[in-house]
Structures are given as C-alpha cells and as structure tokens.
Design an enzyme around this catalytic site. Structure first.
Site, PDB file in Angstrom:
ATOM      1  N   CYS A  16       2.963   5.608  -2.744  1.00  7.91           N
ATOM      2  CA  CYS A  16       3.850   5.490  -3.770  1.00  7.91           C
ATOM      3  C   CYS A  16       3.525   4.208  -4.798  1.00  7.91           C
ATOM      4  CB  CYS A  16       5.382   5.608  -3.198  1.00  7.91           C
ATOM      5  SG  CYS A  16       5.897   7.267  -2.680  1.00  7.91           S
ATOM      6  N   LYS A  18       0.350   4.064  -6.714  1.00 11.08           N
ATOM      7  CA  LYS A  18      -0.096   5.146  -7.659  1.00 11.08           C
ATOM      8  C   LYS A  18       1.047   5.017  -8.766  1.00 11.08           C
ATOM      9  CE  LYS A  18       2.244   9.251  -5.775  1.00 11.08           C
ATOM     10  NZ  LYS A  18       3.351   9.407  -6.615  1.00 11.08           N
ATOM     11  N   GLY A  52       0.981  -1.242   0.100  1.00 13.18           N
ATOM     12  CA  GLY A  52      -0.107  -0.080   0.033  1.00 13.18           C
ATOM     13  C   GLY A  52       0.745   1.186  -0.049  1.00 13.18           C
TER      14      GLY A  52
HETATM   15  P1  NAD Z   1       2.415  15.239   0.474  1.00 12.56           P
HETATM   16  O1  NAD Z   1       0.879  15.355   0.055  1.00 12.56           O
HETATM   17  O2  NAD Z   1       2.686  14.505   2.101  1.00 12.56           O
HETATM   18  O3  NAD Z   1       2.870  16.618   0.633  1.00 12.56           O
HETATM   19  C1  NAD Z   1       2.514  17.451  -0.472  1.00 12.56           C
HETATM   20  C2  NAD Z   1       2.806  18.727   0.056  1.00 12.56           C
HETATM   21  O4  NAD Z   1       2.741  19.809  -0.953  1.00 12.56           O
HETATM   22  C3  NAD Z   1       1.400  19.295   0.730  1.00 12.56           C
HETATM   23  O5  NAD Z   1       1.753  19.773   2.133  1.00 12.56           O
HETATM   24  C4  NAD Z   1       0.659  20.224   0.107  1.00 12.56           C
HETATM   25  O6  NAD Z   1      -0.107  21.179   0.894  1.00 12.56           O
HETATM   26  C5  NAD Z   1       1.791  21.011  -0.615  1.00 12.56           C
HETATM   27  N1  NAD Z   1       1.580  21.625  -1.883  1.00 12.56           N
HETATM   28  C6  NAD Z   1       0.657  21.302  -2.921  1.00 12.56           C
HETATM   29  N2  NAD Z   1       0.555  22.123  -3.965  1.00 12.56           N
HETATM   30  C7  NAD Z   1       1.404  23.152  -3.469  1.00 12.56           C
HETATM   31  C8  NAD Z   1       1.635  24.576  -3.928  1.00 12.56           C
HETATM   32  N3  NAD Z   1       1.291  24.925  -5.269  1.00 12.56           N
HETATM   33  N4  NAD Z   1       2.741  25.367  -3.497  1.00 12.56           N
HETATM   34  C9  NAD Z   1       3.164  24.927  -2.097  1.00 12.56           C
HETATM   35  N5  NAD Z   1       2.767  23.667  -1.830  1.00 12.56           N
HETATM   36  C10 NAD Z   1       2.054  22.802  -2.086  1.00 12.56           C
HETATM   37  O7  NAD Z   1       3.290  14.478  -0.504  1.00 12.56           O
HETATM   38  P2  NAD Z   1       4.507  13.534  -0.093  1.00 12.56           P
HETATM   39  O8  NAD Z   1       4.127  12.159   0.258  1.00 12.56           O
HETATM   40  O9  NAD Z   1       5.696  14.222   0.308  1.00 12.56           O
HETATM   41  O10 NAD Z   1       4.964  13.252  -1.818  1.00 12.56           O
HETATM   42  C11 NAD Z   1       5.399  14.298  -2.638  1.00 12.56           C
HETATM   43  C12 NAD Z   1       6.023  13.640  -3.813  1.00 12.56           C
HETATM   44  O11 NAD Z   1       7.140  12.776  -3.627  1.00 12.56           O
HETATM   45  C13 NAD Z   1       4.899  12.766  -4.560  1.00 12.56           C
HETATM   46  O12 NAD Z   1       5.358  12.917  -6.030  1.00 12.56           O
HETATM   47  C14 NAD Z   1       5.217  11.343  -4.203  1.00 12.56           C
HETATM   48  O13 NAD Z   1       4.978  10.555  -5.241  1.00 12.56           O
HETATM   49  C15 NAD Z   1       6.698  11.589  -4.216  1.00 12.56           C
HETATM   50  N6  NAD Z   1       7.378  10.650  -3.165  1.00 12.56           N
HETATM   51  C16 NAD Z   1       6.904  10.261  -1.982  1.00 12.56           C
HETATM   52  C17 NAD Z   1       7.490   9.378  -1.311  1.00 12.56           C
HETATM   53  C18 NAD Z   1       6.842   9.389   0.163  1.00 12.56           C
HETATM   54  O14 NAD Z   1       7.342   8.374   0.818  1.00 12.56           O
HETATM   55  N7  NAD Z   1       5.921   9.899   0.830  1.00 12.56           N
HETATM   56  C19 NAD Z   1       8.889   8.964  -1.430  1.00 12.56           C
HETATM   57  C20 NAD Z   1       9.463   9.236  -2.632  1.00 12.56           C
HETATM   58  C21 NAD Z   1       8.872  10.039  -3.269  1.00 12.56           C
END
Ligand code: NAD
Length: 434
Positions: free
Chosen positions: A266, A269, A263
């Site tokens: 990441c 999706k 789940g």
């Molecule tokens: P998240 O949803 O926890 O955080 C995203 C943040 O971006 C939120 O706080 C949101 O308010 C902010 N945001 C959205 N639009 C914005 C804007 N226009 N200006 C400023 N802030 C804005 O997401 P996450 O889990 O940190 O993931 C972020 C990216 O990294 C995704 O693409 C994800 O696939 C990738 N990623 C995530 C992980 C993980 O373990 N969570 C690991 C590797 C990569």
C-alpha cells in the site's frame, strides 16, 4: 442482507469473512480459478490471524460462498464491493484496469438495481469512471437501469486485518444518493458500528481520505528516518528523541519508529499514485516526493552499513536475512525492505540465507534457487558473517543469543528495527539505525 465481494485478496477475503460473521450472506468472486477451488476446499490462500476460523465457521453456517462467476450472483445481491488490485502502472500512477474490468462485467450482467462500492484504493475520480463503464455496457445492451456507485476505502492493516475490520477506528463512506447511504448504513449497523464511527461524505473526499491517510503515515516514517540519519551524524539517539517528541499529545507516539524504510502493497504504491494525481492536476506534491525519496534511500542504509563495516569487500560473504514479509503477522512480501536488501546482497555476490516464519514461499517465487531457505532461525545463521534483522517477528525476541552468536562466523548484527538493545552485551557487533 446479501452482498457480493469481487476479489478475494487480503482486503476482499477478510472483509467477506467479517461481514459473513455478523450474519450477512456473502458471495466472494475471483477470476483466479485455482484460488476459488482452494477456498472451496477450505484452504485459505493468505495468512492472516483468525481468518481461517471465521471462514470455516461462516462456510459451515452457509453464509459464505465462493465462485468465479460474477454474473451468477450479481442479481441476487443488494451491494457489490469491488476489492481487486490497483497496482502501480509503469509511471507510478494507480492502474485501475482491474477495477474497470469488473465494472464492465457488472454492466454486462446487471438486470436490477445494485449499489457498486469500491473498496480498492483508487484515485479520486475513479468512481465516476466506474459509473461510465457500467453505463456504456448498458448502452450496448440497449438498457436503462438505475444503479448507484459509492466509495468505501479499506483501512485494514495486514497482520491485524480481522481485528481492524471488526473494530475499525472509523469507516469512510462516499455516497451521492440517499438510497446508497441507507443501504450502507444498514450494512454497517449489522457490524454493530456506532454512527459516530461511520463518516459519510462525498465520493471524491472519501477517495482522497484513503490516500491522505497513507500519505500522512508514510510521511511520519520518512520524517523519523531522516531524523535518525542526522542523529547518527551528531551523536544523538533517535529512540530518546522519539520518546521525547512522542509524549507531546499534538504529535503522538505512533508511527515514529526509525527503521529500514516502509514497504508493503500500500504505502509505496499509494504515495506514488498520489504524486501522479497531483501532477495530473498541476499540483506538485513536494512533500510526498521527498517522502518517497527518503524511503528509497532508507531501504539501502543497512546494506551500506554492512559494506562500510567490511571496508567494501563483501563479495563471497555468507549472510542471513531475518524476516521477509513487509511486517510481522503477514506473508505479504510486496515491496518489502528485505526484497530490496536481498537484491543488493546478491548483486554484491553475497551468499544469502533467508528465514521467515511465514513468508518463505512468496520469496521463493521471486528469487528461486538464488537464495538458501532456512527452516529455522538457528539454522539460518550457521557460518554467516552478518545477520540482517528486517521484520520484527515475535519469534526473534525470544532467542538464545549465545547459541546464535556461536553459530555465526562473525557476530555482526544489523538491526533494521532497532529492537535489540541487549546485543552489545551478548558479544555482538551491533549496528542499528539512528
Ligand atoms: P490482492 O492482490 O491480494 O487481491 C486482489 C484479488 O483480486 C486477487 O485475488 C485477484 O485474482 C482478484 N481479481 C483481479 N481481477 C479480478 C476480476 N476481474 N474479477 C474478480 N477478481 C479479480 O489485493 P489486496 O491486497 O487485497 O488489495 C486490494 C485493494 O485494496 C487494492 O486497491 C489495495 O490498494 C487496497 N488495500 C489493500 C490493503 C492491504 O493491506 N492489502 C489495505 C487497504 C487497501
């Protein structure tokens, strides 16, 4: 060096803290005003080991700042990282609208050279779209400015995010100019990384590397889950099979545990998005389509075992679900196996008690008062006719099993992580996977 990180979620906030901790001056930007206010007050909006201490230290030393205004900081920094969400679109492809919105804002505010680096997971070709978005904002402003884009996908694992960020096995960087390469080299040298840890490549390859890595890991999980189902049918033990094949150095031991499916925010999706990228380029991703199919089914396996055990009549039964986060040491419940299971249990008219050491509130935000939220693990099993063990929190390994069994109405234990080999001897009816 001064940098900005847009998006203070799991990736943005952890990256910001880690860069700041080695001496980089980091401005964190988020559109979520409440989140920024909390961060300014010293409250950390997510749970991640070590994160709070690092943020407190860096804020006290004046190297970590929080704001909602990108325009205020962008011309004061050399590099801007984009770390906003890229959730799945309705059809499963990655929705990069948040990323493009940030790109547009950058184009509207920039007055000098900047390197814009994508940390968010984005489909191949997205950096070019970011570039176009910035350029089109420049055209509207009647401006010509030099800037670069780069790709630096994030590989951190929630629950070990700080550790991964500080000591990554590798850093992947896609660049298309020597200036961008030099800036990122300088930044990652500050992190103390060896040059052989940092892989420079073109932007498309960098974007693809992130998806290929997640796709490979998800494939291993679904592969083992399918083998586990066959093990059950033929009377083999998947743990022995895992140990047997994992000792082959060509295969390796990691990511071979059978369980109730993957789940998180990441894998699900990213697999869907890569399948969609394939379709967009007339390349059917046959293996990944199967990986996804196997995983969707796997998330229902424990519920079927429960139903079969009670010969289909489960309505009205009180059950406990242990673990709500998609894995231990995080409060992230996105696409977690528990969410699928709980939905099935409610659909079957079961009374569901849930317990998780950290992830109760995100679950309450989804299911509201349709669940009973237990304050501790023993309270969760009072009068239940089944326990579903879904997230392997350390706490569950150190329990007084007689106390648990005595509180249950019927001691059926369904283990979605295959870790309690002793429960049969403790008097439980113990069902597991494979
Ligand atoms: P998240 O949803 O926890 O955080 C995203 C943040 O971006 C939120 O706080 C949101 O308010 C902010 N945001 C959205 N639009 C914005 C804007 N226009 N200006 C400023 N802030 C804005 O997401 P996450 O889990 O940190 O993931 C972020 C990216 O990294 C995704 O693409 C994800 O696939 C990738 N990623 C995530 C992980 C993980 O373990 N969570 C690991 C590797 C990569």
């Amino acid at each position: 060096m001064k940098i900005a990180i847009v998006g203070t979620g799991y990736v943005g906030l952890v990256s910001a803290a880690c860069f700041a901790d080695v001496g980089v001056d980091v401005s964190c930007i988020d559109i979520d005003e409440a989140k920024i206010e909390r961060l300014k007050r010293g409250e950390i909006p997510i749970y991640e080991p070590q994160l709070k201490e690092i943020i407190e230290r860096c804020v006290a030393q004046g190297r970590l700042h929080f704001t909602t205004s990108l325009a205020e900081v962008i011309n004061d920094v050399a590099i801007t990282f984009i770390a906003v969400g890229t959730p799945p679109d309705e059809d499963g492809s990655a929705d990069i609208s948040q990323v493009l919105k940030v790109a547009r804002q950058i184009g509207e505010s920039l007055t000098q050279y900047n390197l814009i680096v994508t940390k968010s997971t984005v489909p191949v070709g997205s950096s070019q779209l970011i570039k176009q978005e910035i350029q089109s904002a420049f055209v509207e402003r009647g401006l010509k400015l030099n800037f670069d884009v780069a790709s630096n996908p994030e590989f951190l694992k929630e629950g070990k995010a700080v550790e991964d960020c500080m000591h990554p096995e590798r850093v992947i960087i896609g660049v298309e100019s020597p200036r961008a390469k030099a800036l990122l080299e300088e930044l990652y040298q500050m992190m103390g990384f060896r040059s052989e840890q940092v892989f420079f490549m073109d932007i498309q390859s960098s974007e693809m590397t992130k998806y290929a890595a997640n796709a490979m890991l998800a494939t291993r999980i679904s592969f083992m889950n399918e083998i586990a189902l066959l093990c059950e049918k033929v009377g083999a033990n998947v743990d022995d099979v895992r140990a047997g094949i994992g000792s082959d150095s060509r295969i390796g031991k990691k990511f071979l545990n059978a369980g109730c499916g993957y789940g998180g925010s990441c894998f699900p999706k990213d697999i869907k998005a890569l399948i969609k990228t394939g379709l967009a380029h007339e390349q059917e991703m046959k293996i990944l389509t199967a990986v996804e199919e196997v995983n969707s089914y796997q998330k229902t396996v424990l519920f079927h075992k429960f139903q079969d055990y009670y010969l289909g009549s489960v309505a009205g039964k009180k059950v406990a679900v242990w673990g709500l986060a998609f894995k231990p040491e995080t409060d992230d419940v996105r696409e977690s196996c528990s969410m699928t299971l709980i939905a099935q249990l409610l659909e079957a008219d079961c009374q569901v008690v849930v317990y998780d050491p950290i992830a109760i509130e995100p679950t309450r935000a989804i299911f509201g008062d349709r669940l009973i939220y237990a304050d501790d693990v023993y309270a969760s099993v009072e009068g239940v006719e089944a326990v579903f063990h879904i997230t392997e929190w350390q706490e569950f390994r150190q329990l007084d099993w007689q106390k648990v069994r005595c509180k249950m109405k019927y001691p059926l234990f369904l283990d979605g992580r295959n870790i309690f080999t002793n429960l049969f001897e403790e008097g439980f009816t113990y069902l597991r996977i494979g």
